[in-house]
Design a protein around this motif. Structure first.
Motif, PDB file in Angstrom:
ATOM      1  N   ILE B  28       0.830  -1.208   0.000  1.00 18.13           N
ATOM      2  CA  ILE B  28       0.000   0.000   0.000  1.00 18.13           C
ATOM      3  C   ILE B  28       0.864   1.258   0.000  1.00 18.13           C
ATOM      4  O   ILE B  28       0.616   2.196  -0.757  1.00 18.13           O
ATOM      5  CB  ILE B  28      -0.965  -0.021   1.204  1.00 18.13           C
ATOM      6  N   VAL B  29       1.916   1.257   0.851  1.00 16.12           N
ATOM      7  CA  VAL B  29       2.796   2.431   0.894  1.00 16.12           C
ATOM      8  C   VAL B  29       3.386   2.694  -0.487  1.00 16.12           C
ATOM      9  O   VAL B  29       3.394   3.822  -0.980  1.00 16.12           O
ATOM     10  CB  VAL B  29       3.916   2.226   1.933  1.00 16.12           C
ATOM     11  N   THR B  30       3.865   1.622  -1.123  1.00 21.90           N
ATOM     12  CA  THR B  30       4.495   1.782  -2.431  1.00 21.90           C
ATOM     13  C   THR B  30       3.504   2.302  -3.466  1.00 21.90           C
ATOM     14  O   THR B  30       3.843   3.112  -4.325  1.00 21.90           O
ATOM     15  CB  THR B  30       5.069   0.432  -2.896  1.00 21.90           C
ATOM     16  N   VAL B  31       2.267   1.837  -3.377  1.00 23.51           N
ATOM     17  CA  VAL B  31       1.250   2.277  -4.333  1.00 23.51           C
ATOM     18  C   VAL B  31       0.871   3.738  -4.081  1.00 23.51           C
ATOM     19  O   VAL B  31       0.578   4.484  -5.010  1.00 23.51           O
ATOM     20  CB  VAL B  31       0.019   1.356  -4.247  1.00 23.51           C
ATOM     21  N   LEU B  32       0.918   4.143  -2.809  1.00 23.30           N
ATOM     22  CA  LEU B  32       0.497   5.513  -2.487  1.00 23.30           C
ATOM     23  C   LEU B  32       1.503   6.563  -2.967  1.00 23.30           C
ATOM     24  O   LEU B  32       1.123   7.681  -3.293  1.00 23.30           O
ATOM     25  CB  LEU B  32       0.288   5.659  -0.981  1.00 23.30           C
ATOM     26  N   VAL B  33       2.789   6.194  -2.985  1.00 22.25           N
ATOM     27  CA  VAL B  33       3.815   7.196  -3.301  1.00 22.25           C
ATOM     28  C   VAL B  33       3.581   7.888  -4.645  1.00 22.25           C
ATOM     29  O   VAL B  33       3.598   9.120  -4.713  1.00 22.25           O
ATOM     30  CB  VAL B  33       5.222   6.575  -3.215  1.00 22.25           C
ATOM     31  N   PHE B  35       0.888   8.459  -6.145  1.00 20.29           N
ATOM     32  CA  PHE B  35      -0.236   9.385  -5.991  1.00 20.29           C
ATOM     33  C   PHE B  35       0.244  10.686  -5.360  1.00 20.29           C
ATOM     34  O   PHE B  35      -0.274  11.759  -5.651  1.00 20.29           O
ATOM     35  CB  PHE B  35      -1.337   8.771  -5.121  1.00 20.29           C
ATOM     36  N   GLY B  36       1.222  10.580  -4.472  1.00 20.66           N
ATOM     37  CA  GLY B  36       1.718  11.771  -3.799  1.00 20.66           C
ATOM     38  C   GLY B  36       2.652  12.597  -4.660  1.00 20.66           C
ATOM     39  O   GLY B  36       2.576  13.819  -4.671  1.00 20.66           O
TER      40      GLY B  36
END
Lengths: 243, 218, 203
Positions: B28-33, B35-36
């Motif tokens: 999830i963290v990797t997928v969120l980056v 987006f940021g």
């Protein structure tokens, strides 16, 4: 007459009360003389202008930030090896002073960095190391606060201080490796070419002496407070046990 | 010791053991980056090694508060402390099982997530190598933090505060290996430093962990 | 033979018992009695080596004590057999068949420990003592949540243990029907206001 006699809290309180006024007064004198001399009676640097004068706060506080940790490390070792309660309490008393010193060093660094490097913050190795040191201090203080039993707290924080010291040194090398910095080299060593000139040097020495004396005074005073707090707790426990 | 390892692994795999939680968090963290920071492939491939290292580190941190707390609550820790097994060995086994349950899946998953972040070709090998060398140190350091905070209410947050500064050297050298690898530079120096830190930590830190656990048990 | 001489112990930094001396020979049991808070649990933990005494000596306890506390250290997701086998392997003391039989756990052997009743869990916790192979049992309120039949099983297991030359220290309020000495801890209550050296230095 041995040094260990001061491990007795009564003896410690009596002696520290006698010497504390001397430390308060001499710390105040050194700081006033050093800062006034430094701020108003030294010439502006030919490159840095008047901004250089923040050195009189920045360098001493940075030195004390590290020295406070070293003092905590020694006090922790004394507690682990000889189990003198005063030593553990002195380590506890020094930590918040170290936190403030680190903060002063970081803030004055930022204020100095803005005109000099054109930025409030740079991931310069020394600045970064101090930020990491700040985190270590926070963890140490938080652990003291979290544990109720004073002996348990003293044991755990002492081990944390030991382990933390090793990792702090490792971090220092890691950070150096990670980013070669903007900082000038050693400012005060005696044999370096880039040493600052005597005009700045002497008031700086006075300021450093002032910070050292202030640190000693604060730690003695706070240790006394910690001892009294323990005493109140002990008396309360005794009252409750007797009731 | 094998018995303890097998039991911990069995507990992790069975219902409610939390196996795979760290991995899901990492994903999830990797997928969120992106987006940021935006979908620019050049930017993503530049920061990919660092993001993957920080993500793996946070995923490791996530499961640390369960490492000893469960055994503390049901009394197993007291019983283990009276067993013939030395506490140092016991904690090393605990760290090993934490690594097998959390660290190893991260090492294996990192290259797959590298694809999402457009990691450059040579980076895959060095990312995997650096995580394989570094995550054991993260588990052992985490065990020290868990032993420090085991008896405390709300120990979880304090645990993060204590452990994160200790993670700094491992993170710096680990991410540096991955970064240099991705850019095709020489990785020998940071790789040796990373290996040195892991070896030192694995050899020495269990003694400190055992010392603080003894204090916490009394 | 376990012997304790001139022992002082503290709970959370506050002394609870002082000047305590007793000994338990092989094949003997000792029942500890005393009101709540007198320090029975602290005493058993000290003898098990989990905490250091303030003063005094404990001899013959090193690596010989099996400790049973209020918490049984049972993992709910493991079966009864798996729980027992784990402790047997940790203590390296052989099979679990005797322990299963002694507490009538055989019918429950395959069940997950989480599905057991409180009394059944307690029996499992007590069966653990048998698989440790340790000669001295230090037990803290072992009969909590046990019914009459289970208490009888427990008494029988202790008797068998004594018969094998083992010994037991049991903190309990009920009569187990075991031939044992009784030690009342009340006279050893630490004097109010006794403090450790640091706090004492103010007085």
């Amino acid at each position: 007459m041995s040094l260990w006699e001061y491990a007795n809290p009564k003896k410690f309180l009596a002696t520290s009360e006698r010497v504390l006024p001397f430390f308060w007064v001499s710390a105040g004198l050194c700081l006033v003389v050093g800062l006034v001399w430094g701020f108003f009676f030294t010439p502006d640097d030919f490159r840095q202008g008047s901004t250089v004068k923040i050195i009189y706060l920045h360098v001493p506080s940075a030195m004390m930030a590290i020295n406070a940790w070293v003092m905590m490390l020694l006090a922790s070792l004394i507690w682990l090896i000889r189990r003198h309660h005063v030593s553990a309490l002195a380590a506890r008393a020094a930590a918040p002073v170290g936190v403030v010193m680190t903060l002063i060093a970081l803030v004055t660094g930022a204020i100095w960095g803005q005109p000099m490097w054109g930025t409030w913050w740079a991931w310069d190795p020394r600045l970064t190391s101090f930020l990491i040191l700040f985190l270590f201090y926070l963890g140490y203080v938080a652990l003291w606060e979290a544990i109720e039993n004073p002996d348990t707290a003293a044991d755990l924080t002492s081990v944390l201080c030991l382990v933390g010291s090793v990792f702090a040194v490792l971090s220092r090398y890691a950070v150096n490796f990670w980013n070669q910095g903007l900082h000038q080299g050693a400012t005060l060593s005696l044999d370096k070419e880039e040493n600052i000139s005597d005009v700045f040097y002497f008031p700086l020495l006075v300021c450093i002496a002032g910070f050292v004396l202030l640190f000693i005074a604060l730690v003695l005073y706070r240790t006394g407070t910690e001892i009294r707090a323990r005493r109140i707790k002990a008396l309360r426990l005794r009252e409750r046990a007797a009731a | 010791m094998t018995a303890l390892l097998m039991r911990d692994l069995a507990l992790a795999i069975r219902a409610g053991g939390g196996f795979g939680l760290g991995l899901a968090f990492f994903l999830i963290v990797t997928v969120l980056v992106p987006f940021g920071v935006g979908p620019d492939p050049a930017l993503l491939s530049r920061i990919a090694p660092g993001i993957l290292w920080v993500g793996a580190l946070l995923a490791c941190l996530l499961s640390l508060d369960r490492l000893l707390a469960l055994d503390w609550e049901d009394g197993s820790l007291d019983l283990l402390a009276t067993a013939p097994l030395p506490l140092e060995g016991m904690l090393s086994v605990k760290a090993l099982s934490h690594w097998i349950v959390t660290g190893l899946p991260l090492v294996l998953a990192a290259p797959v997530l590298g694809v999402l972040l457009n990691l450059p070709g040579p980076g895959y090998l060095w990312l995997t190598v650096s995580l394989a060398l570094g995550t054991p140190a993260l588990s052992v350091i985490g065990t020290f933090g868990a032993a420090l905070t085991v008896g405390l209410k709300r120990g979880g947050l304090l645990l993060s505060l204590l452990v994160l500064p200790l993670y700094v050297p491992t993170l710096i050298f680990g991410a540096e290996v991955a970064r240099r690898g991705a850019e095709g530079l020489d990785v020998a120096t940071p790789l040796l430093m990373l290996a040195g830190i892991s070896a030192g930590v694995i050899a020495l830190l269990p003694f400190a962990s055992a010392a603080v656990l003894r204090v916490n048990l009394r | 033979m376990l012997s304790v001489s001139d022992l002082s112990i503290a709970r959370a930094g506050l002394p609870v018992l002082q000047g305590l001396s007793f000994s338990v020979k092989d094949a003997e049991a000792l029942i500890l009695r005393g009101p709540n808070g007198i320090g029975k649990t602290t005493l058993l933990r000290t003898i098990a080596g989990l905490q250091p005494p303030l003063e005094g000596r404990i001899e013959g306890a090193e690596e010989r004590v099996a400790y049973a506390a209020h918490a049984d250290g049972i993992k709910p997701t493991l079966s009864v057999t798996e729980n027992l086998t784990f402790w047997a392997r940790i203590f390296g003391a052989g099979g679990i068949d005797g322990a299963l039989a002694a507490y009538d756990l055989r019918p429950l052997a395959g069940r997950a420990a989480g599905s057991l009743s409180a009394g059944q869990k307690r029996r499992l916790g007590l069966a653990r003592m048998l698989v440790t192979g340790r000669p001295i049992w230090a037990m803290d309120e072992p009969t909590v949540s046990l019914d009459k039949t289970a208490v009888a099983m427990f008494a029988e297991a202790v008797r068998a243990h004594l018969g094998r030359g083992g010994s037991a220290l049991i903190a309990t309020h009920i009569d187990l029907g075991i031939d044992a000495q009784v030690l009342d801890l009340s006279p050893f209550k630490a004097a109010p206001g006794s403090m450790d050296a640091f706090e004492g230095a103010f007085a």
